[in-house]
Design an enzyme around this catalytic site. Structure first.
Site, mmCIF file in Angstrom:
data_model
loop_
_atom_site.group_PDB
_atom_site.id
_atom_site.type_symbol
_atom_site.label_atom_id
_atom_site.label_comp_id
_atom_site.label_asym_id
_atom_site.label_seq_id
_atom_site.Cartn_x
_atom_site.Cartn_y
_atom_site.Cartn_z
ATOM 1 C CB SER A 36 -58.419 89.604 3.698
ATOM 2 O OG SER A 36 -57.040 89.513 3.956
ATOM 3 C CG HIS A 59 -62.511 91.005 3.769
ATOM 4 N ND1 HIS A 59 -62.674 91.124 2.408
ATOM 5 C CD2 HIS A 59 -61.224 91.326 4.029
ATOM 6 C CE1 HIS A 59 -61.524 91.483 1.866
ATOM 7 N NE2 HIS A 59 -60.628 91.615 2.828
ATOM 8 C CE LYS A 117 -60.927 95.166 1.634
ATOM 9 N NZ LYS A 117 -59.857 95.044 2.606
HETATM 10 C C1 LIG Z 1 -58.605 95.724 2.808
HETATM 11 C C2 LIG Z 1 -58.171 95.485 4.190
HETATM 12 C C3 LIG Z 1 -57.633 96.509 4.977
HETATM 13 C C4 LIG Z 1 -57.312 97.857 4.418
HETATM 14 O O1 LIG Z 1 -58.444 98.593 4.166
HETATM 15 P P1 LIG Z 1 -58.374 99.790 3.083
HETATM 16 O O2 LIG Z 1 -59.505 100.649 3.444
HETATM 17 O O3 LIG Z 1 -58.495 99.150 1.750
HETATM 18 O O4 LIG Z 1 -57.043 100.449 3.276
HETATM 19 C C5 LIG Z 1 -57.351 96.244 6.296
HETATM 20 N N1 LIG Z 1 -57.543 95.016 6.809
HETATM 21 C C6 LIG Z 1 -58.024 93.992 6.079
HETATM 22 C C7 LIG Z 1 -58.242 92.670 6.706
HETATM 23 C C8 LIG Z 1 -58.351 94.203 4.745
HETATM 24 O O5 LIG Z 1 -58.796 93.188 4.010
#
Ligand SMILES: *Cc1c(COP(=O)(O)O)cnc(C)c1O
Length: 383
Positions: free
Chosen positions: A182, A210, A241
């Site tokens: 990420s 992602h 996302k």
């Molecule tokens: C954003 C993210 C999460 C968490 O997801 P949310 O739904 O925002 O809590 C988990 N793992 C990765 C790699 C992320 O980038």
């Protein structure tokens, strides 16, 4: 008597001195490829909204309709009063996208990782994870009570070495990795990782946060990108996302999902996803399925931005719409972010402890227009 809370201000002072201090930025109006940040319109390279769906009329309408039908809250945990037909519909849509037997939605991706890891492993077990894994994978491993080891970033030799020396001492073993990292934008070496997992009888949990909606021909993620669809592994991701909503999911075999419904504390003991978030995510998956041209535009824009940035800066290796400019210090990152912002560009400085080295991070969107990218190009020359 000394004040038992006095350490808070001391700690904050230390954060300020290290340029590690963080603060919120207020964005007004609807999100999109331009956002209004503290009154200034900026081209948005800071969102995880890769397909531009968070501001899409269809998602907004779906959320409104579901709110009208079911109300604002789901009113309880899924096992009590928090389960609606749309939750099942969403879980089926996720399983169909991922081509798994079943799926389960959590209130966030963070909760999906914490609850899943805690359900799968405990004191007698081993978790081996990439050193650059997301916080939710790392904290989930610690909370599970298992022995936790990191392997060097995307280094399968190091992973093999650790499995070779450690695996036999433990009951179960779980390998965890982001699929798109990420804060770097590179991919995990999935096929080799799955081969090692098979050799050492380890479970694999991949975090497609992602990648979902972004990678793979159908937008199913890095598992699809590498042709690993159908292999036995546990796929998690987020609805927040590319899918433009809120919530997390786990997709996998029917027994896995059945087990999580019975044993994942962060699913059992929390309120079900709101009708609005659930319906918006269903609408988003429909668009992921129906509009592959969005992904094409995203990748075209990514190639363009990568070329522009690479002409002026050192860009970290990336196979995703996450592009990072490597910088020497947190101050450098903050200053460059400010210079970009002065020129109408919103890209956040990412600093320790989130990452080992400071950087400026650009997230490309499918809905960045050619004009916006041209504007970005002229601004780069002025910087
Ligand atoms: C954003 C993210 C999460 C968490 O997801 P949310 O739904 O925002 O809590 C988990 N793992 C990765 C790699 C992320 O980038």
């Amino acid at each position: 008597m000394s004040d038992p809370y006095a350490w808070l201000e001391r700690s904050l002072r230390t954060l300020h001195q290290a340029h590690w201090y963080r603060d919120v930025k207020t964005i007004t109006g609807r999100t999109g490829s331009v956002v209004t940040v503290e009154g200034q319109d900026l081209i948005n390279f800071a969102s995880n909204d890769y397909l531009g769906l968070a501001g899409d009329k269809r998602l907004i309408q779906a959320a409104r309709d579901a709110t009208q039908t079911y109300g604002t809250g789901s009113t309880g945990s899924r096992l009590l009063t928090g389960h609606r037909p749309i939750h099942q519909q969403l879980e089926q849509a996720i399983a169909a996208l991922k081509q798994t037997e079943a799926a389960l939605v959590f209130s966030s991706g963070y909760l999906a990782n914490i609850g899943t890891i805690a359900a799968l492993v405990g004191k007698r077990d081993l978790v081996v994870g990439d050193q650059y894994n997301h916080s939710s994978l790392k904290k989930g491993a610690i909370l599970s009570g298992a022995t936790v080891r990191d392997y060097r970033h995307v280094d399968l030799d190091d992973l093999a070495q650790q499995l070779q020396t450690q695996r036999a001492h433990y009951r179960r073993c779980l390998i965890t990795t982001d699929t798109v990292f990420s804060m770097d934008g590179d991919l995990c070496p999935l096929p080799g990782l799955l081969a090692l997992a098979e050799q050492y009888e380890a479970m694999v949990l991949v975090d497609e946060a992602h990648a979902t909606g972004v990678l793979g021909d159908r937008g199913a993620g890095v598992v699809e990108h590498y042709g690993c669809t159908g292999q036995s592994l546990i796929q998690m991701g987020t609805l927040s996302k590319a899918l433009g909503s809120l919530g997390g999911y786990v997709a996998g075999s029917a027994p896995l999902i059945d087990f999580l419904r019975n044993r994942a504390p962060s699913w059992i003991y929390t309120t079900g996803l709101t009708p609005a978030d659930t319906a918006a995510a269903i609408a988003a998956i429909e668009i992921v399925n129906q509009e592959p041209e969005r992904r094409s535009r995203l990748w075209d824009n990514t190639a363009k931005l990568k070329a522009l940035l690479s002409a002026h800066f050192q860009v970290l290796p990336s196979d995703s719409p996450i592009l990072c400019i490597q910088l020497h210090s947190p101050q450098d990152a903050l200053q460059l972010a400010q210079r970009f912002q002065n020129q109408g560009i919103f890209a956040p400085a990412i600093r320790p402890p989130t990452v080992p080295t400071s950087r400026l991070r650009f997230s490309v969107m499918a809905i960045h227009t050619p004009e916006q990218l041209n504007q970005f190009e002229s601004l780069l020359a002025l910087l």
